[in-house]
Design an enzyme around this catalytic site. Structure first.
Site, short mmCIF file in Angstrom:
data_model
loop_
_atom_site.label_atom_id
_atom_site.label_comp_id
_atom_site.label_asym_id
_atom_site.label_seq_id
_atom_site.Cartn_x
_atom_site.Cartn_y
_atom_site.Cartn_z
N HIS A 103 0.89 -1.18 0.00
CA HIS A 103 0.00 0.00 0.00
C HIS A 103 0.92 1.22 0.00
O HIS A 103 1.98 1.20 0.64
CB HIS A 103 -0.81 0.12 1.29
CG HIS A 103 -1.85 -0.90 1.53
ND1 HIS A 103 -1.63 -2.01 2.29
CD2 HIS A 103 -3.15 -0.95 1.16
CE1 HIS A 103 -2.74 -2.72 2.37
NE2 HIS A 103 -3.69 -2.10 1.70
N ASP A 106 2.22 2.01 3.39
CA ASP A 106 3.12 1.03 4.04
C ASP A 106 4.56 1.46 3.82
O ASP A 106 5.41 1.26 4.68
CB ASP A 106 3.03 -0.37 3.42
CG ASP A 106 1.65 -0.94 3.41
OD1 ASP A 106 0.87 -0.60 4.29
OD2 ASP A 106 1.37 -1.75 2.50
#
Ligand code: XUL
Ligand code: CO
Length: 443
Positions: A103, A106
């Site tokens: 993501h 992340d």
């Protein structure tokens, strides 16, 4: 460069089914040819960045338990992101998975403004590209976290406020551009908050139209920038939202048809999401294959007695063999693969636990591939399935399907010959025993 996982060797070796070494593969022999491809090419396995590197082992009742120093409070966000990235790539390389998934947030801190968020992602995307070049690890898919920040509490694309929709669109543009820059093979949208909590405040039809428009904008942008990967929806029936619009594969297919996207978008099926929707994993794969929208898989499992997404590492050879059978039967993956969307249990606090978990999961998938491939190659299930539907190749069956018979015709036919077909056994238990035989004998 100092290593984070220094108690684990440079590469997890393949040692074969008789090995007792807990950090060696017993089944995953990446170069072993199964049918027309190597195991590595069939399975296309990926490690996920979020649960494995960006989750501290917290739950709703307690703080993080894991040793992830880059997540400690008070760290410089960009420095911490770089340390996390180095540990993640060390892990991918030692484990030997060809792919990873991420993501945006992340890998990259959100920052104080959208401008800063964009600059952070651009800088860290360049650094990811360098790690990828150095290690040869590739990107299976990227995705934007459209469910974490409070602005998305009432949905991203399905939010009642168009400014939230706009913010989500800008975030997806950044993340799709980064995925393209990294030669990602897919781009995923999981609509965790694209749904509703109560109908008392919700315009359900309007929200579906918003989601349909959003997805069309994503597809338009993909073509504008020349991204050749596949756009994937990830079905899930609920959690965090009480009702989610992308409920299961069949619901997603109807949604894609309604908004003219059935040729453009496929699904990323997650095993635990399948069970939450009341289906088996193999059902979700078979349904997506039948609709022509099978894309990729988030490999994990749930717990029989817990009604939420426990995201455990897959360890049932039976469950994965049945899913794998449907994947192979449908022709296998094209741009998709198996992403380990999996979480350690909160008490698995050794750094090496992340390796133990992935080694077991990769072995489970490799062994399931062997089971599924030999069941398909021997044709045992296919021949009994063919026999079961044989009547549909005869005149009556063909004419019915071609639209050449009316209910009046059928009435006349049945009345004339007093048609009274005898029930035929479905042989379910015999077929279940057959699957168990393949699982017992695989080598
Ligand atoms: C949540 C889930 C996500 C998606 C990516 O249940 O599966 O991790 O895979 O956003
Ligand atoms: Co997932």
């Amino acid at each position: 460069m100092s290593e984070f996982f220094n108690e684990v060797p440079a590469r997890i070796p393949f040692l074969g089914p008789d090995s007792d070494d807990p950090l060696g593969f017993r089944w995953y022999d990446k170069d072993r040819v199964v049918g027309d491809k190597t195991m590595e090419a069939h399975l296309r396995m990926a490690v996920c960045y979020w649960h494995s590197f960006n989750w501290p082992g917290s739950d709703v009742f307690g703080d993080g338990t894991f040793d992830r120093p880059w997540l400690d409070a008070g760290r410089d966000p960009m420095g911490a992101a770089r340390e996390k990235m180095a540990a993640a790539f060390e892990f991918f390389e030692k484990l030997g998975t060809p792919y990873f998934c991420f993501h945006d947030h992340d890998v990259s801190p959100m920052g104080a403004s959208f401008k800063e968020e964009t600059a952070n992602l651009e800088a860290l995307t360049d650094e990811m590209a360098a790690h990828m070049d150095r290690t040869g690890v590739k990107l299976l898919w990227g995705t934007a976290r459209l469910f974490h920040h409070p602005r998305y509490m009432a949905g991203a694309a399905t939010n009642p406020d168009p400014e939230v929709f706009a913010r989500a669109g800008a975030q997806v543009k950044n993340c799709l551009d980064a995925t393209h820059r990294l030669s990602g093979e897919n781009y995923v949208l999981w609509g965790g908050r694209e749904g509703y909590e109560t109908l008392l405040n919700t315009e359900l039809g309007r929200e579906l139209d918003q989601l349909g428009r959003f997805l069309n904008m994503v597809v338009e942008h993909k073509h504008d920038i020349g991204f050749e990967g596949t756009i994937l929806l990830e079905p899930k029936p609920q959690e965090p939202t009480k009702h989610q619009y992308d409920y299961d594969s069949q619901t997603c297919h109807a949604f894609l048809q309604r908004y003219g996207l059935e040729e453009e978008v496929k699904v990323n099926i997650e095993v635990n999401h399948a069970t939450l929707s009341g289906h088996d994993f193999n059902h979700e794969v078979a349904m997506a294959m039948a609709a022509g929208i099978f894309g990729s898989v988030d490999a994990n499992r749930g717990d029989d007695r817990l009604g939420w997404d426990t995201d455990q590492f897959p360890n049932s050879v039976e469950q994965m063999s049945l899913g794998m059978y449907e994947i192979l039967r449908g022709g296998g993956f094209s741009t998709g693969g198996f992403n380990f969307d999996t979480k350690l249990r909160r008490m698995s606090t050794r750094r090496s636990d992340l390796f133990h978990a992935h080694v077991g999961a990769m072995d489970t998938l490799a062994r399931s591939l062997l089971v599924a491939h030999s069941m398909l190659a021997d044709g045992a299930l296919e021949s009994s399935r063919e026999e079961r539907y044989r009547g549909w190749s005869d005149d009556l069956g063909r004419q019915i399907l071609a639209g050449g018979r009316t209910l009046d015709d059928l009435h006349a036919l049945v009345a004339e010959s007093n048609l009274d077909p005898a029930p035929v056994s479905g042989c379910q238990e015999e077929l279940e025993n057959l699957v168990n035989r393949y699982i017992e004998r695989v080598r």
